[in-house]
Design a protein around this motif. Sequence first.
Motif, PDB file in Angstrom:
ATOM      1  N   UNK A 130       1.719  35.217  18.396  1.00  0.00           N
ATOM      2  CA  UNK A 130       1.904  35.822  17.076  1.00  0.00           C
ATOM      3  C   UNK A 130       0.662  36.578  16.625  1.00  0.00           C
ATOM      4  N   UNK A 131      -0.508  35.974  16.808  1.00  0.00           N
ATOM      5  CA  UNK A 131      -1.743  36.630  16.394  1.00  0.00           C
ATOM      6  C   UNK A 131      -2.024  37.838  17.272  1.00  0.00           C
ATOM      7  N   UNK A 132      -1.772  37.700  18.575  1.00  0.00           N
ATOM      8  CA  UNK A 132      -1.983  38.823  19.489  1.00  0.00           C
ATOM      9  C   UNK A 132      -1.086  40.003  19.128  1.00  0.00           C
ATOM     10  N   UNK A 133       0.159  39.721  18.761  1.00  0.00           N
ATOM     11  CA  UNK A 133       1.078  40.802  18.365  1.00  0.00           C
ATOM     12  C   UNK A 133       0.564  41.515  17.123  1.00  0.00           C
ATOM     13  N   UNK A 134       0.075  40.757  16.178  1.00  0.00           N
ATOM     14  CA  UNK A 134      -0.430  41.330  14.926  1.00  0.00           C
ATOM     15  C   UNK A 134      -1.671  42.179  15.162  1.00  0.00           C
ATOM     16  N   UNK A 135      -2.542  41.727  16.076  1.00  0.00           N
ATOM     17  CA  UNK A 135      -3.817  42.405  16.301  1.00  0.00           C
ATOM     18  C   UNK A 135      -3.786  43.358  17.499  1.00  0.00           C
ATOM     19  N   UNK A 136      -2.594  43.560  18.069  1.00  0.00           N
ATOM     20  CA  UNK A 136      -2.418  44.486  19.198  1.00  0.00           C
ATOM     21  C   UNK A 136      -3.249  44.062  20.416  1.00  0.00           C
ATOM     22  N   UNK A 137      -3.264  42.784  20.708  1.00  0.00           N
ATOM     23  CA  UNK A 137      -3.921  42.258  21.902  1.00  0.00           C
ATOM     24  C   UNK A 137      -2.863  41.915  22.946  1.00  0.00           C
ATOM     25  N   UNK A 193       7.202  39.671  19.508  1.00  0.00           N
ATOM     26  CA  UNK A 193       6.866  41.036  19.876  1.00  0.00           C
ATOM     27  C   UNK A 193       5.490  41.234  20.465  1.00  0.00           C
ATOM     28  N   UNK A 194       4.962  40.218  21.133  1.00  0.00           N
ATOM     29  CA  UNK A 194       3.652  40.332  21.771  1.00  0.00           C
ATOM     30  C   UNK A 194       3.758  41.138  23.071  1.00  0.00           C
ATOM     31  N   UNK A 195       2.696  41.860  23.399  1.00  0.00           N
ATOM     32  CA  UNK A 195       2.571  42.505  24.709  1.00  0.00           C
ATOM     33  C   UNK A 195       2.244  41.390  25.705  1.00  0.00           C
ATOM     34  N   UNK A 196       3.297  40.860  26.336  1.00  0.00           N
ATOM     35  CA  UNK A 196       3.191  39.640  27.148  1.00  0.00           C
ATOM     36  C   UNK A 196       3.548  39.924  28.595  1.00  0.00           C
ATOM     37  N   UNK A 197       2.679  39.485  29.498  1.00  0.00           N
ATOM     38  CA  UNK A 197       2.939  39.575  30.935  1.00  0.00           C
ATOM     39  C   UNK A 197       2.844  38.177  31.545  1.00  0.00           C
ATOM     40  N   UNK A 198       3.810  37.827  32.363  1.00  0.00           N
ATOM     41  CA  UNK A 198       3.778  36.555  33.090  1.00  0.00           C
ATOM     42  C   UNK A 198       3.424  36.839  34.542  1.00  0.00           C
ATOM     43  N   UNK A 199       2.435  36.137  35.070  1.00  0.00           N
ATOM     44  CA  UNK A 199       2.162  36.172  36.507  1.00  0.00           C
ATOM     45  C   UNK A 199       2.827  34.934  37.104  1.00  0.00           C
TER      46      UNK A 199
END
Length: 391
Positions: A130-137, A193-199
Amino acid sequence: MKKKIVIGLEVLIADQPDYLRGKRLGLLSNPASIDNNFNHSSAIINQIFPGQLKALFSPQHGFYAEKQDNMIESDHFIEPELNIPVFSLYNETRIPTKKMFDQIDVLLIDIQDVGTRVYTFIYTISFCLEVAAKLKKKIVILDRPNPIGGTQIEGNILSKNRTSFVGRFPIPMRHGLTTGEISQLFNQEFHIGCDLTIIPMKGWKRQMYWKDTELFWIAPSPNLPTPQSCMLYPGQVIFEGTNISEGRGTALPFEIFGAPFLDTKKIKPEADELIKGAFLRPINFEPTSGKWKGIICCGFQIHITSKEEYKPYFASLLLMQLIIKHHKNNFKFKEPPYEYVFDQMPIDLILGSKTLRKKLTGLKDLITISNQWKEEIINFKSLSGKYHLYE
């Protein structure tokens, strides 16, 4: 011969993505965040991306997994080998602050989950999303096995009015997903809505329990010392909300339970009739900390004889109901607070229900109750299946 599992961390080592080059990196981890040679992910990431690791983050129980219990916070500090900050996400806040995330561009997450709704690591991850989505991380999750498998799902879905840090989203007690899979579900289904990638891992299959992986078990928290304790945890954790010892303060947390007043001879015959896939062995034990410290307790050790047949949540609900039935004057539910909730009963937060406690105390038929969850489970299987990364 079983095929070796390649965890997400090791996939990252073998194929280092260009999108991490030159980025300021953070890492959420704890002692279980190791490769198959016992190298910690912080050392590995510092080696393959030299100078890029700027901050470490720790979940409940601390960066060194030294904190024993709920609401025992860990401090922020400077990691001496890397000379970078370790931000505790179980401190004055469970939510990372902007100041913490200002130091990084990408947060890597390498956390061993245990497949149970009330285990807080998945909610620490959800707050990070959630925080990453808000801060574009960006967030990258290095996936690890679900130690209790990916095929069995059990329990009621969390009620909306019983949300807490031991249950943020409507999922069952035993969810059957890996860390990466459930993070994708949170991110998509609850519109984070986070920019999320799973390895993802290589070689892991849904039917695998921990022993099938040939990986080394490192306790992700002090009271889950073995894969066996993880298999029992989805059920035995409910005793945290009572005056029954769940085995904390002993060498077998969640594998044994009891209290000074418990009469095993009254409980065992009825339990044996309904609990499949396990043997209840009567024992005496004396906790060195926690409930009933220094007092001899009567109880049981649960020996799983068939992991396919054993239903941990049903079994522990039944055991609790039998204890209520035979010891109604001695058995007690704990009073608040629990995981920073001060106005609700701990047992209700753990069960994720506003009605189940009353049904247990009213000695309602547990088979009938659990049958009422079948449609919820079918719906969750359909939903969660969209996020499966493994066969």
